[in-house]
Scaffold this active site. Structure first.
Site, PDB file in Angstrom:
ATOM      1  N   THR A 192       3.809  95.540  19.857  1.00  0.00           N
ATOM      2  CA  THR A 192       4.253  94.511  18.893  1.00  0.00           C
ATOM      3  C   THR A 192       3.741  94.832  17.480  1.00  0.00           C
ATOM      4  OG1 THR A 192       4.211  92.903  20.684  1.00  0.00           O
ATOM      5  CG2 THR A 192       4.325  92.008  18.464  1.00  0.00           C
TER       6      THR A 192
ATOM      7  N   ASP B 146       1.784  97.477  30.644  1.00  0.00           N
ATOM      8  CA  ASP B 146       1.622  98.485  29.591  1.00  0.00           C
ATOM      9  C   ASP B 146       1.718  99.906  30.133  1.00  0.00           C
ATOM     10  OD1 ASP B 146       1.322  96.789  27.397  1.00  0.00           O
ATOM     11  OD2 ASP B 146      -0.826  96.531  27.739  1.00  0.00           O
TER      12      ASP B 146
ATOM     13  N   GLU C  57       4.669  89.655  30.255  1.00  0.00           N
ATOM     14  CA  GLU C  57       3.503  89.396  29.398  1.00  0.00           C
ATOM     15  C   GLU C  57       3.461  87.975  28.834  1.00  0.00           C
ATOM     16  OE1 GLU C  57       2.685  92.225  26.233  1.00  0.00           O
ATOM     17  OE2 GLU C  57       0.784  91.213  25.856  1.00  0.00           O
TER      18      GLU C  57
ATOM     19  N   ILE D 283       8.098  93.368  24.502  1.00  0.00           N
ATOM     20  CA  ILE D 283       7.890  94.347  23.420  1.00  0.00           C
ATOM     21  C   ILE D 283       6.500  94.914  23.620  1.00  0.00           C
ATOM     22  CG2 ILE D 283       7.524  94.768  20.967  1.00  0.00           C
ATOM     23  CD1 ILE D 283       9.603  92.924  20.218  1.00  0.00           C
ATOM     24  N   ASP D 284       6.443  96.176  23.968  1.00  0.00           N
ATOM     25  CA  ASP D 284       5.159  96.857  24.038  1.00  0.00           C
ATOM     26  C   ASP D 284       5.004  97.545  22.686  1.00  0.00           C
ATOM     27  OD1 ASP D 284       2.815  98.014  25.018  1.00  0.00           O
ATOM     28  OD2 ASP D 284       3.899  99.820  25.627  1.00  0.00           O
TER      29      ASP D 284
ATOM     30  N   ASP E  12       9.667  89.250  20.855  1.00  0.00           N
ATOM     31  CA  ASP E  12       8.994  89.310  22.170  1.00  0.00           C
ATOM     32  C   ASP E  12       9.552  88.203  23.075  1.00  0.00           C
ATOM     33  OD1 ASP E  12       5.934  90.858  21.851  1.00  0.00           O
ATOM     34  OD2 ASP E  12       6.956  90.216  20.036  1.00  0.00           O
TER      35      ASP E  12
ATOM     36  N   ASP F  83       7.083  94.288  29.921  1.00  0.00           N
ATOM     37  CA  ASP F  83       6.530  94.042  28.591  1.00  0.00           C
ATOM     38  C   ASP F  83       7.741  93.930  27.670  1.00  0.00           C
ATOM     39  OD1 ASP F  83       5.112  93.721  26.322  1.00  0.00           O
ATOM     40  OD2 ASP F  83       3.685  95.336  26.719  1.00  0.00           O
TER      41      ASP F  83
HETATM   42  P1  AMP Z   1      -0.621 101.116  22.092  1.00  0.00           P
HETATM   43  O1  AMP Z   1       0.528 100.871  21.205  1.00  0.00           O
HETATM   44  O2  AMP Z   1      -0.495 102.304  22.980  1.00  0.00           O
HETATM   45  O3  AMP Z   1      -1.917 101.101  21.348  1.00  0.00           O
HETATM   46  O4  AMP Z   1      -0.659  99.954  23.155  1.00  0.00           O
HETATM   47  C1  AMP Z   1      -0.279  98.646  22.896  1.00  0.00           C
HETATM   48  C2  AMP Z   1      -0.893  97.801  23.959  1.00  0.00           C
HETATM   49  O5  AMP Z   1      -2.303  97.854  23.875  1.00  0.00           O
HETATM   50  C3  AMP Z   1      -0.576  96.337  23.848  1.00  0.00           C
HETATM   51  O6  AMP Z   1       0.545  96.032  24.630  1.00  0.00           O
HETATM   52  C4  AMP Z   1      -1.815  95.645  24.374  1.00  0.00           C
HETATM   53  O7  AMP Z   1      -1.578  95.041  25.629  1.00  0.00           O
HETATM   54  C5  AMP Z   1      -2.804  96.760  24.578  1.00  0.00           C
HETATM   55  N1  AMP Z   1      -4.159  96.438  24.109  1.00  0.00           N
HETATM   56  C6  AMP Z   1      -4.584  95.329  23.484  1.00  0.00           C
HETATM   57  N2  AMP Z   1      -5.920  95.379  23.253  1.00  0.00           N
HETATM   58  C7  AMP Z   1      -6.343  96.565  23.750  1.00  0.00           C
HETATM   59  C8  AMP Z   1      -7.626  97.200  23.841  1.00  0.00           C
HETATM   60  N3  AMP Z   1      -8.738  96.640  23.357  1.00  0.00           N
HETATM   61  N4  AMP Z   1      -7.688  98.403  24.444  1.00  0.00           N
HETATM   62  C9  AMP Z   1      -6.580  98.998  24.931  1.00  0.00           C
HETATM   63  N5  AMP Z   1      -5.346  98.444  24.867  1.00  0.00           N
HETATM   64  C10 AMP Z   1      -5.224  97.241  24.291  1.00  0.00           C
HETATM   65 MG    MG Z   2       2.122  95.898  25.724  1.00  0.00          MG
END
Ligand code: AMP
Ligand code: MG
Length: 326
Positions: A128, A272, A70, A125-126, A47, A123
Protein backbone atom coordinates in the site's frame (compact mmCIF):
# COMPACT_ATOMS: atom_id res chain seq x y z
CA UNK A 1 -6.11 -27.88 -11.38
CA UNK A 2 -5.45 -26.28 -14.75
CA UNK A 3 -6.16 -22.93 -16.35
CA UNK A 4 -9.75 -23.98 -17.18
CA UNK A 5 -10.56 -24.91 -13.57
CA UNK A 6 -13.29 -22.71 -12.06
CA UNK A 7 -10.88 -21.69 -9.27
CA UNK A 8 -8.33 -20.38 -11.77
CA UNK A 9 -10.86 -18.65 -14.02
CA UNK A 10 -12.67 -16.97 -11.13
CA UNK A 11 -9.43 -15.91 -9.43
CA UNK A 12 -8.07 -14.36 -12.63
CA UNK A 13 -11.34 -12.51 -13.33
CA UNK A 14 -11.57 -11.20 -9.74
CA UNK A 15 -7.93 -10.12 -9.60
CA UNK A 16 -8.16 -8.31 -12.93
CA UNK A 17 -11.32 -6.45 -11.85
CA UNK A 18 -9.62 -5.43 -8.60
CA UNK A 19 -6.59 -4.28 -10.55
CA UNK A 20 -8.82 -2.10 -12.74
CA UNK A 21 -10.35 -0.54 -9.63
CA UNK A 22 -6.91 0.18 -8.12
CA UNK A 23 -5.72 1.81 -11.33
CA UNK A 24 -8.84 4.01 -11.47
CA UNK A 25 -8.29 5.14 -7.87
CA UNK A 26 -4.64 5.96 -8.65
CA UNK A 27 -5.61 7.84 -11.79
CA UNK A 28 -8.48 9.87 -10.27
CA UNK A 29 -7.30 10.42 -6.71
CA UNK A 30 -3.51 9.81 -6.88
CA UNK A 31 -4.16 7.03 -4.34
CA UNK A 32 -6.68 9.06 -2.36
CA UNK A 33 -6.98 9.47 1.38
CA UNK A 34 -5.75 6.72 3.62
CA UNK A 35 -6.79 5.57 7.08
CA UNK A 36 -4.03 4.60 9.53
CA UNK A 37 -4.81 1.22 11.10
CA UNK A 38 -3.94 0.18 14.66
CA UNK A 39 -0.49 -1.04 13.54
CA UNK A 40 0.10 2.40 11.87
CA UNK A 41 -0.07 0.88 8.38
CA UNK A 42 -2.20 2.73 5.81
CA UNK A 43 -5.34 1.43 4.10
CA UNK A 44 -6.94 3.21 1.14
CA UNK A 45 -10.15 3.33 -0.91
CA UNK A 46 -8.46 0.90 -3.30
CA UNK A 47 -7.55 -1.69 -0.60
CA UNK A 48 -11.20 -1.79 0.52
CA UNK A 49 -12.59 -1.78 -3.02
CA UNK A 50 -10.24 -4.52 -4.20
CA UNK A 51 -11.13 -6.74 -1.23
CA UNK A 52 -14.89 -6.15 -1.70
CA UNK A 53 -14.77 -7.20 -5.36
CA UNK A 54 -12.60 -10.27 -4.88
CA UNK A 55 -14.53 -11.54 -1.83
CA UNK A 56 -17.85 -10.97 -3.62
CA UNK A 57 -16.78 -12.94 -6.71
CA UNK A 58 -15.17 -15.79 -4.74
CA UNK A 59 -18.19 -16.19 -2.45
CA UNK A 60 -20.57 -16.22 -5.38
CA UNK A 61 -18.69 -19.06 -7.10
CA UNK A 62 -17.48 -20.93 -3.99
CA UNK A 63 -20.00 -20.19 -1.21
CA UNK A 64 -18.40 -22.69 1.19
CA UNK A 65 -14.84 -21.44 0.86
CA UNK A 66 -13.23 -19.29 3.55
CA UNK A 67 -11.39 -16.14 2.43
CA UNK A 68 -8.62 -15.00 4.76
CA UNK A 69 -8.04 -11.40 3.71
CA UNK A 70 -6.12 -8.51 5.22
CA UNK A 71 -8.87 -5.89 5.70
CA UNK A 72 -12.21 -5.61 7.48
CA UNK A 73 -14.82 -2.87 7.38
CA UNK A 74 -14.70 -1.69 11.03
CA UNK A 75 -12.76 1.55 10.30
CA UNK A 76 -14.77 2.16 7.16
CA UNK A 77 -18.07 2.01 9.06
CA UNK A 78 -17.04 4.78 11.48
CA UNK A 79 -19.04 8.00 10.87
CA UNK A 80 -15.80 9.99 10.36
CA UNK A 81 -14.94 7.79 7.36
CA UNK A 82 -18.23 8.11 5.49
CA UNK A 83 -16.56 10.03 2.63
CA UNK A 84 -14.07 7.20 2.09
CA UNK A 85 -16.88 4.62 2.27
CA UNK A 86 -18.79 6.60 -0.37
CA UNK A 87 -15.71 6.55 -2.61
CA UNK A 88 -15.26 2.79 -2.10
CA UNK A 89 -18.92 2.18 -3.05
CA UNK A 90 -18.52 4.46 -6.08
CA UNK A 91 -15.48 2.59 -7.45
CA UNK A 92 -16.91 -0.86 -6.70
CA UNK A 93 -20.18 0.29 -8.35
CA UNK A 94 -18.22 1.04 -11.54
CA UNK A 95 -17.53 -2.70 -11.82
CA UNK A 96 -20.48 -4.26 -9.95
CA UNK A 97 -23.40 -1.89 -10.69
CA UNK A 98 -25.66 -0.64 -7.88
CA UNK A 99 -23.33 -1.64 -5.03
CA UNK A 100 -24.53 0.09 -1.87
CA UNK A 101 -22.10 1.13 0.90
CA UNK A 102 -23.72 -1.47 3.20
CA UNK A 103 -23.28 -4.25 0.63
CA UNK A 104 -19.68 -3.27 0.03
CA UNK A 105 -18.94 -3.48 3.78
CA UNK A 106 -20.61 -6.88 3.96
CA UNK A 107 -18.51 -8.18 1.03
CA UNK A 108 -15.30 -6.94 2.71
CA UNK A 109 -16.42 -8.79 5.84
CA UNK A 110 -16.76 -12.13 4.06
CA UNK A 111 -13.16 -12.38 5.20
CA UNK A 112 -12.53 -14.57 8.22
CA UNK A 113 -9.29 -15.20 10.08
CA UNK A 114 -10.13 -18.82 10.94
CA UNK A 115 -8.11 -21.11 8.69
CA UNK A 116 -9.72 -24.24 7.22
CA UNK A 117 -8.30 -27.21 5.34
CA UNK A 118 -9.04 -25.31 2.14
CA UNK A 119 -9.04 -21.50 2.08
CA UNK A 120 -8.17 -18.48 -0.05
CA UNK A 121 -5.77 -15.86 1.19
CA UNK A 122 -5.93 -12.34 -0.16
CA UNK A 123 -3.92 -9.17 0.11
CA UNK A 124 -6.19 -6.71 -1.76
CA UNK A 125 -3.22 -4.35 -2.11
CA UNK A 126 0.15 -5.63 -1.06
CA UNK A 127 2.54 -2.69 -0.94
CA UNK A 128 0.00 0.00 0.00
CA UNK A 129 2.92 2.36 0.68
CA UNK A 130 4.15 1.72 -2.86
CA UNK A 131 0.63 2.31 -4.20
CA UNK A 132 0.49 5.70 -2.43
CA UNK A 133 3.94 6.67 -3.77
CA UNK A 134 3.01 5.63 -7.33
CA UNK A 135 5.47 2.71 -7.18
CA UNK A 136 4.90 -1.06 -7.16
CA UNK A 137 1.92 -2.78 -5.57
CA UNK A 138 0.14 -6.05 -6.29
CA UNK A 139 -3.23 -7.69 -5.79
CA UNK A 140 -2.25 -11.10 -4.39
CA UNK A 141 -4.62 -14.06 -4.19
CA UNK A 142 -3.77 -17.68 -3.35
CA UNK A 143 -5.60 -20.93 -2.72
CA UNK A 144 -4.27 -23.10 0.11
CA UNK A 145 -5.20 -26.75 0.63
CA UNK A 146 -3.90 -28.90 3.48
CA UNK A 147 -1.23 -26.33 4.32
CA UNK A 148 0.20 -26.05 0.80
CA UNK A 149 -0.31 -23.29 -1.76
CA UNK A 150 -2.06 -24.79 -4.82
CA UNK A 151 -2.71 -21.66 -6.86
CA UNK A 152 -1.23 -18.17 -6.80
CA UNK A 153 -2.19 -15.08 -8.77
CA UNK A 154 -0.67 -11.63 -8.65
CA UNK A 155 -1.81 -8.63 -10.66
CA UNK A 156 0.93 -5.99 -10.81
CA UNK A 157 -0.53 -2.91 -12.53
CA UNK A 158 2.71 -0.91 -12.33
CA UNK A 159 5.29 -3.55 -13.17
CA UNK A 160 6.97 -3.40 -16.60
CA UNK A 161 6.03 -6.38 -18.73
CA UNK A 162 9.38 -6.93 -20.40
CA UNK A 163 12.26 -7.33 -17.97
CA UNK A 164 14.64 -5.88 -20.56
CA UNK A 165 12.53 -2.75 -20.95
CA UNK A 166 11.97 -1.23 -17.49
CA UNK A 167 10.51 1.89 -19.11
CA UNK A 168 8.25 -0.06 -21.48
CA UNK A 169 4.64 -1.24 -21.25
CA UNK A 170 3.33 -1.72 -17.71
CA UNK A 171 0.94 -4.23 -16.20
CA UNK A 172 1.65 -7.92 -15.49
CA UNK A 173 -0.42 -10.83 -14.28
CA UNK A 174 1.52 -13.73 -12.72
CA UNK A 175 -0.15 -17.12 -12.40
CA UNK A 176 1.14 -20.39 -10.92
CA UNK A 177 -0.61 -23.73 -10.39
CA UNK A 178 1.12 -26.46 -8.35
CA UNK A 179 2.91 -28.83 -10.69
CA UNK A 180 1.94 -26.80 -13.77
CA UNK A 181 4.53 -24.00 -13.83
CA UNK A 182 4.47 -20.22 -13.61
CA UNK A 183 3.26 -17.84 -16.26
CA UNK A 184 3.18 -14.14 -16.94
CA UNK A 185 0.57 -12.34 -19.00
CA UNK A 186 -0.38 -8.74 -19.63
CA UNK A 187 -3.47 -7.39 -17.89
CA UNK A 188 -5.61 -8.27 -20.90
CA UNK A 189 -4.59 -11.94 -20.60
CA UNK A 190 -2.34 -11.69 -23.70
CA UNK A 191 1.45 -12.03 -24.24
CA UNK A 192 1.47 -15.26 -22.20
CA UNK A 193 4.93 -16.55 -21.31
CA UNK A 194 6.17 -19.46 -19.26
CA UNK A 195 8.62 -18.29 -16.58
CA UNK A 196 11.91 -19.65 -15.32
CA UNK A 197 14.37 -18.38 -12.75
CA UNK A 198 17.89 -17.18 -13.51
CA UNK A 199 20.60 -19.79 -14.09
CA UNK A 200 23.23 -17.83 -12.14
CA UNK A 201 25.54 -20.26 -10.34
CA UNK A 202 27.99 -17.77 -8.89
CA UNK A 203 26.74 -15.75 -5.89
CA UNK A 204 28.85 -12.71 -6.84
CA UNK A 205 26.83 -12.37 -10.07
CA UNK A 206 23.49 -12.37 -8.29
CA UNK A 207 21.14 -9.41 -8.40
CA UNK A 208 19.21 -9.21 -5.17
CA UNK A 209 15.93 -7.54 -4.43
CA UNK A 210 14.59 -6.23 -1.13
CA UNK A 211 11.84 -3.98 0.30
CA UNK A 212 11.85 -0.25 -0.22
CA UNK A 213 10.70 0.40 3.36
CA UNK A 214 13.54 0.25 5.91
CA UNK A 215 11.03 -0.83 8.58
CA UNK A 216 10.15 -3.98 6.61
CA UNK A 217 13.65 -5.46 6.29
CA UNK A 218 17.20 -5.04 7.61
CA UNK A 219 18.87 -3.24 4.70
CA UNK A 220 22.20 -2.93 6.51
CA UNK A 221 22.35 -6.66 7.23
CA UNK A 222 21.44 -7.38 3.59
CA UNK A 223 24.25 -5.10 2.45
CA UNK A 224 26.78 -6.86 4.67
CA UNK A 225 25.66 -10.25 3.35
CA UNK A 226 26.01 -8.98 -0.22
CA UNK A 227 29.55 -7.82 0.54
CA UNK A 228 30.38 -11.21 2.05
CA UNK A 229 29.19 -12.87 -1.18
CA UNK A 230 31.10 -10.34 -3.31
CA UNK A 231 27.86 -9.14 -4.90
CA UNK A 232 28.70 -5.87 -6.59
CA UNK A 233 25.41 -4.94 -8.24
CA UNK A 234 23.33 -2.61 -6.04
CA UNK A 235 20.13 -4.17 -4.73
CA UNK A 236 16.87 -3.65 -6.57
CA UNK A 237 14.45 -2.14 -4.04
CA UNK A 238 10.84 -2.82 -4.85
CA UNK A 239 7.59 -2.78 -2.87
CA UNK A 240 5.25 -5.75 -2.56
CA UNK A 241 5.29 -9.38 -3.73
CA UNK A 242 6.29 -8.12 -7.18
CA UNK A 243 9.75 -9.14 -5.85
CA UNK A 244 8.72 -12.81 -6.14
CA UNK A 245 7.62 -12.13 -9.73
CA UNK A 246 10.96 -10.65 -10.74
CA UNK A 247 12.79 -13.65 -9.25
CA UNK A 248 10.39 -16.00 -11.09
CA UNK A 249 11.10 -14.33 -14.44
CA UNK A 250 14.86 -14.49 -13.92
CA UNK A 251 15.35 -10.75 -13.52
CA UNK A 252 16.57 -10.91 -9.90
CA UNK A 253 18.41 -13.92 -8.50
CA UNK A 254 17.43 -13.62 -4.88
CA UNK A 255 14.96 -11.86 -2.62
CA UNK A 256 16.03 -11.42 0.98
CA UNK A 257 13.83 -10.28 3.87
CA UNK A 258 15.66 -10.33 7.20
CA UNK A 259 13.46 -8.72 9.89
CA UNK A 260 14.22 -5.04 10.44
CA UNK A 261 15.97 -4.03 13.69
CA UNK A 262 12.94 -1.79 14.32
CA UNK A 263 10.85 -4.97 14.75
CA UNK A 264 13.25 -7.95 15.11
CA UNK A 265 10.56 -10.44 16.16
CA UNK A 266 8.21 -9.56 13.28
CA UNK A 267 6.09 -12.47 12.06
CA UNK A 268 5.05 -12.32 8.41
CA UNK A 269 1.40 -12.47 7.27
CA UNK A 270 0.37 -15.43 5.10
CA UNK A 271 -1.23 -13.10 2.51
CA UNK A 272 2.12 -11.34 2.02
CA UNK A 273 3.81 -14.54 0.79
CA UNK A 274 1.37 -17.26 -0.34
CA UNK A 275 0.81 -16.11 -3.94
CA UNK A 276 4.38 -14.94 -4.45
CA UNK A 277 5.97 -18.11 -3.10
CA UNK A 278 4.22 -20.50 -5.50
CA UNK A 279 5.00 -18.18 -8.43
CA UNK A 280 8.74 -18.32 -7.59
CA UNK A 281 8.70 -22.08 -6.85
CA UNK A 282 6.85 -23.10 -10.00
CA UNK A 283 9.38 -21.10 -12.02
CA UNK A 284 12.13 -23.30 -10.54
CA UNK A 285 13.00 -21.18 -7.51
CA UNK A 286 13.23 -22.11 -3.84
CA UNK A 287 11.46 -20.33 -0.98
CA UNK A 288 12.17 -20.80 2.74
CA UNK A 289 12.59 -18.59 5.77
CA UNK A 290 16.07 -17.26 6.57
CA UNK A 291 16.79 -20.39 8.65
CA UNK A 292 15.91 -22.77 5.82
CA UNK A 293 12.48 -23.79 7.14
CA UNK A 294 9.52 -24.19 4.77
CA UNK A 295 6.97 -21.37 4.97
CA UNK A 296 4.12 -22.16 7.34
CA UNK A 297 0.71 -21.38 5.84
CA UNK A 298 -1.34 -23.47 8.23
CA UNK A 299 -0.86 -22.23 11.82
CA UNK A 300 -2.66 -18.93 11.56
CA UNK A 301 -2.63 -15.63 9.70
CA UNK A 302 0.89 -14.96 11.04
CA UNK A 303 3.72 -17.29 10.06
CA UNK A 304 4.69 -17.93 13.68
CA UNK A 305 7.19 -20.69 12.86
CA UNK A 306 9.19 -18.62 10.41
CA UNK A 307 11.82 -15.93 10.66
CA UNK A 308 12.22 -13.68 7.61
CA UNK A 309 12.15 -14.93 4.01
CA UNK A 310 14.69 -16.16 1.46
CA UNK A 311 13.79 -16.65 -2.20
CA UNK A 312 16.42 -17.77 -4.69
CA UNK A 313 16.84 -19.38 -8.09
CA UNK A 314 17.31 -22.68 -6.20
CA UNK A 315 20.91 -23.13 -7.30
CA UNK A 316 22.20 -20.52 -4.84
CA UNK A 317 19.84 -21.34 -1.96
CA UNK A 318 22.12 -23.46 0.22
CA UNK A 319 25.07 -21.10 -0.27
CA UNK A 320 22.95 -18.11 0.84
CA UNK A 321 21.55 -20.03 3.84
CA UNK A 322 25.11 -20.87 4.85
CA UNK A 323 26.22 -17.25 4.49
CA UNK A 324 23.21 -16.15 6.58
CA UNK A 325 24.42 -18.36 9.44
CA UNK A 326 27.93 -16.90 9.46
P1 AMP B 1 7.22 -4.91 1.14
O1 AMP B 1 6.60 -4.01 0.16
O2 AMP B 1 7.89 -6.11 0.57
O3 AMP B 1 8.11 -4.17 2.09
O4 AMP B 1 6.07 -5.58 1.98
C1 AMP B 1 4.88 -4.95 2.30
C2 AMP B 1 4.30 -5.71 3.45
O5 AMP B 1 5.14 -5.62 4.58
C3 AMP B 1 2.98 -5.18 3.94
O6 AMP B 1 1.93 -5.85 3.31
C4 AMP B 1 3.00 -5.45 5.43
O7 AMP B 1 2.09 -6.47 5.78
C5 AMP B 1 4.39 -5.95 5.70
N1 AMP B 1 5.00 -5.38 6.91
C6 AMP B 1 4.50 -4.45 7.73
N2 AMP B 1 5.34 -4.22 8.78
C7 AMP B 1 6.40 -5.03 8.59
C8 AMP B 1 7.60 -5.28 9.34
N3 AMP B 1 7.89 -4.63 10.47
N4 AMP B 1 8.45 -6.21 8.86
C9 AMP B 1 8.19 -6.88 7.72
N5 AMP B 1 7.08 -6.68 6.97
C10 AMP B 1 6.19 -5.77 7.40
MG1 MG C 1 0.69 -6.89 2.27
Amino acid sequence: MDEHSPEVMTAIQATLMASELCQSVRRDLAGGESILKGDRSPVTVADFGSQAIICKLLKKKFPNDVVVAEENSSELRKPGHSKILGQVAHYVGGLIPDSSPEEVCSWIDYSSHTLQERFWTLDPIDGTKGFLRGDQYVIALALIEEGGVKLGIMACPNLYLNKDQPHGEKGCLFLAMRGKGSFQMDLQGGSRQSLSVSKTKVPSQALFTESVEPDHADHLFHQRLAQKLNIVKPSLRMDSQAKYGIVARGEATLYLRVPSPSEPGYKENIWDHAAGSIIAEEAGGRVTDTLGNPLDFSSGTRMERNHGILVTNGILHDAILKALKM
